[in-house]
Design an enzyme around this catalytic site. Structure first.
Site, short mmCIF file in Angstrom:
data_model
loop_
_atom_site.label_atom_id
_atom_site.label_comp_id
_atom_site.label_asym_id
_atom_site.label_seq_id
_atom_site.Cartn_x
_atom_site.Cartn_y
_atom_site.Cartn_z
CB CYS A 1 -0.88 -0.01 1.24
SG CYS A 1 -1.65 1.57 1.62
CB CYS B 1 -0.05 0.93 5.16
SG CYS B 1 -1.32 -0.30 4.88
CB CYS C 1 27.03 -27.53 -16.27
SG CYS C 1 27.30 -27.73 -14.51
CB CYS D 1 28.47 -23.54 -13.35
SG CYS D 1 28.96 -24.46 -14.81
CB CYS E 1 68.90 -0.78 -35.40
SG CYS E 1 68.33 0.92 -35.30
#
Lengths: 157, 584
Positions: free
Chosen positions: B180, B185, B253, B256, B306
């Site tokens: 509410c 309340c 799976c 997971c 170089c």
């Protein structure tokens, strides 16, 4: 849009009628924009804010009252849940615990209650929160009192 | 003629299934689960095979099943506790849809439960008197018929209610615990009020959240993570393998919710996935292949040229790659422009050792990771390709082949099974690379054994893949005779079985952490390791897995025969297995 305006107008009339009812709160609507309000609230007694008068700025969204108004302190205040620079207030009813049954007037009352009962565990002002959390009540009070004197009291002479 | 053909079909299918599933008691029990509809007969048939091969320790729920269960639970609670369905729904949600928890809590302390959920005791609340009522939100006054209240009796006009509930619904699943609007309340606003007061769109969203809550808050159910799939899986907790396969044929799976990853455990998978996405690999690369500019600290990769480096503008700092000193200090006296004596002498003193060594180590570890990652990713993409091929097979080739060989498609199921097996093998093989990456370096015997197993697995899979892909095409496109096709059938079905057995044993061995190896641990000499691995493997194969038609299927084909014990493919003329020496 229309609903929020109508509701704010109701609140405006209510404020006019009850001006004397709550001497601690003085809500004023911006002359040109009913979505901008300011309030002056008195620091609650037996707190370091006693004797100060703090100014709040309300910015009311168009979805009001389904969405909460944005409120911040214009007067500088040293309080764990008020940002020291911006005056932003961390109060649940202004965020996720908002209910459309709240009014601007009741928000002011909630802020006064927050001034009397700080929540140092969710601080916006960390320095202030740390003082309280480490138990240094006296340190906190003297800081808060100093800022109340500096910012929230009429300058003498 | 027809009937004879049918007879033949039936026999053929029977014997063929027997071969495959002898010893697999789970095969036939769950084909016709209630609510199991075939969207596409061919594809679902084949999915069914892979599902039913496992022990079913889970139930797949479609949206209708979920709603039905939710309704049933609500009905049960509402009749046992004699409360409205609306309240029963709120109660169940509060206790994560666990019926027995609701009972327990309710009978332990009804008042506390009522309070927590927001089910008010309505006996003391007077019904609003006739006349006008002020709405607590817009503050206008309304006649009774345009005002509604929750159990608490606080009046709000219907427009404000709709806006209030709608705002909450659009804020997210928190709408399921709506109260509410009067802050002190706490009376709950349930599905009845939502249905009475809001728009169809909001109702739909609310129903959606309620449905989601039933799955997401329940400890025993999870959504299928495949994109676009609306099914959920209910899992019998504490009952073995977490691998589940949804109706949409996605395997994952349950623990997971990553894709199915046997034989690797969830922890390793999450580490591996983290590693694949982690910035840390980038950092390793930067560390190994670059040096920071001595002035602006940006990383610089030297890919040729170089030792005279010039940083990019705006820095433009010129320095020597070897000693990172300023280039202007270099000249004839420091050993010429193309060498740096300062570096050489410092290296001799050991000044550069540590950072060099770190770079070297990072480079090695990066190379090692790249090795495994590349193979993991390659198998991943091969699997995708195989899935696409499988689909192609189902939709196009099978019908064509059926025409050409004059055989009903049901008899060609062995081709789909071969492809399903390829897909499954690619998945297993993929995860063996994550397994290999985390196998400790110092366990030399295990590593060697593992690599040997993996190599054999790869070779076996290649044989199967070759057969299912290349040889099949000669039958689809070429003019191979009926007899040749029958030979092909025997070969492919045999290869499928052999490969399946091999991979199942592999998965089991890896899940056991290659525990067989320790007893052979000492024999890490390369000359004998192959042999040791062979016997050890055959042991693991025999110890745990003679179940799946192990003894009954021996594959002969044109190239050789597969050993019953270790599944090694021996040349045709060998009389005993070249790996484990079991006689033929």
């Amino acid at each position: 849009m229309q609903a929020s305006r109508a509701r704010l107008f109701k609140e405006y009339k209510e404020v006019q009628r009850e001006k004397v009812a709550d001497p601690d709160i003085q809500l004023v609507c911006d002359d040109s924009n009913i979505f901008k309000w300011t309030a002056l609230i008195k620091g609650p007694s037996e707190t370091p804010y006693e004797g100060g008068v703090f100014q709040l700025a309300f910015s009311v969204p168009e979805q009001y009252p389904l969405q909460p108004p944005q409120v911040r302190f214009l007067t500088k205040i040293f309080h764990p849940n008020v940002h020291f620079k911006t005056g932003e207030i961390c109060l649940d009813i202004l965020k996720n615990a908002w209910s459309p049954a709240w009014t601007l007037q009741s928000v002011c009352r909630a802020i006064i209650a927050l001034m009397a009962h700080p929540e140092p565990d969710s601080p916006l002002n960390c320095d202030s929160g740390n003082l309280l959390r480490s138990g240094d009540v006296r340190g906190f009070q003297s800081m808060a009192k100093m800022y109340t004197r500096l910012a929230a009291m009429p300058k003498k002479g | 003629m027809d009937s004879e053909d049918d007879m033949h079909d039936a026999n053929d299918v029977d014997s063929y299934e027997e071969d495959y599933y002898s010893g697999d008691a789970m095969y036939s029990d769950d084909d016709d689960d209630a609510g199991y509809e075939f969207l596409d007969n061919a594809s679902d048939d084949s999915d069914d095979v892979s599902v039913s091969r496992q022990q079913k320790n889970y139930t797949i729920l479609k949206e209708d099943d979920i709603r039905q269960r939710q309704e049933d639970d609500i009905t049960r609670i509402s009749s046992v506790l004699s409360i409205s369905r609306d309240s029963a729904c709120m109660l169940l949600r509060r206790f994560n849809w666990n019926v027995s928890n609701v009972h327990e809590a309710w009978f332990a302390n009804e008042d506390a439960v009522r309070k927590a959920v927001g089910m008010l005791d309505t006996t003391n609340i007077k019904p609003p008197k006739a006349g006008e009522l002020p709405c607590g939100i817009c503050f206008e006054s309304y006649t009774l018929d345009s005002v509604s209240t929750a159990a608490c009796g606080h009046p709000f006009c219907n427009t404000c209610w709709a806006a209030y509930i709608s705002t909450s619904i659009n804020d997210g699943p928190g709408c399921l615990t709506l109260r509410c609007p009067i802050p002190s309340c706490g009376a709950a606003v349930g599905v009845d009020m939502v249905n009475m007061l809001t728009s169809d769109e909001d109702k739909k969203k609310y129903r959606r959240y309620l449905l989601r809550s039933y799955i997401e808050d329940n400890r025993k159910t999870k959504w299928c993570p495949a994109p676009g799939c609306d099914c959920a899986i209910e899992f019998d907790l504490g009952s073995g393998s977490y691998d589940v396969t949804c109706y949409c044929s996605y395997s994952f799976c349950w623990n997971c919710t990553e894709e199915a990853h046997r034989p690797v455990d969830c922890e390793t998978v999450s580490k591996w996935i983290m590693k694949n996405s982690a910035e840390s690999e980038n950092m390793n690369w930067i560390l190994a292949n670059s040096k920071p500019c001595p002035k602006c600290k940006r990383p610089i990769e030297k890919n040729q040229g170089c030792m005279h480096m010039t940083c990019n503008p705006p820095c433009k700092y010129e320095f020597c790659w070897l000693c990172l000193g300023q280039w202007s200090d270099h000249g004839e006296r420091t050993g010429g422009f193309y060498a740096c004596n300062r570096y050489e002498s410092a290296k001799q003193e050991g000044a550069y050792d540590e950072s060099e060594r770190r770079r070297e180590m990072a480079k090695n570890s990066l190379e090692r990771y790249t090795h495994y990652y590349e193979r993991w990713a390659t198998n991943q993409s091969s699997r995708q390709k195989a899935l696409a091929d499988l689909l192609q097979m189902q939709t196009v080739h099978l019908a064509k082949l059926s025409e050409r060989q004059c055989q009903p498609e049901t008899q060609l199921k062995f081709i789909l099974e071969a492809w399903l097996q390829i897909v499954e093998c690619r998945r297993v093989l993929k995860w063996t690379y994550a397994y290999g990456y985390y196998l400790p370096e110092q366990e030399v015997a295990k590593r060697q054994f593992f690599e040997y197993l993996q190599g054999e697995a790869e070779a076996g899979l290649e044989r199967l893949h070759q057969c299912a892909e290349k040889e099949l095409h000669t039958h689809i496109d070429g003019n191979a005779s009926q007899e040749e096709f029958n030979n092909f059938r025997t070969k492919l079905a045999g290869l499928t079985t052999v490969t399946r057995n091999y991979f199942e044993n592999l998965v089991r061995a890896l899940e056991n952490g290659l525990s067989d190896v320790d007893s052979h641990g000492a024999s890490s000499k390369t000359s004998t390791s192959k042999h040791a691995a062979g016997t050890s493997k055959s042991k693991s194969g025999k110890g745990k897995g003679p179940t799946k038609g192990g003894g009954s299927t021996r594959t002969d084909d044109l190239t050789g025969w597969s050993c019953d014990q270790c599944t090694y493919m021996n040349p045709k003329n060998a009389t005993s297995c070249q790996i484990c020496h079991t006689s033929r």
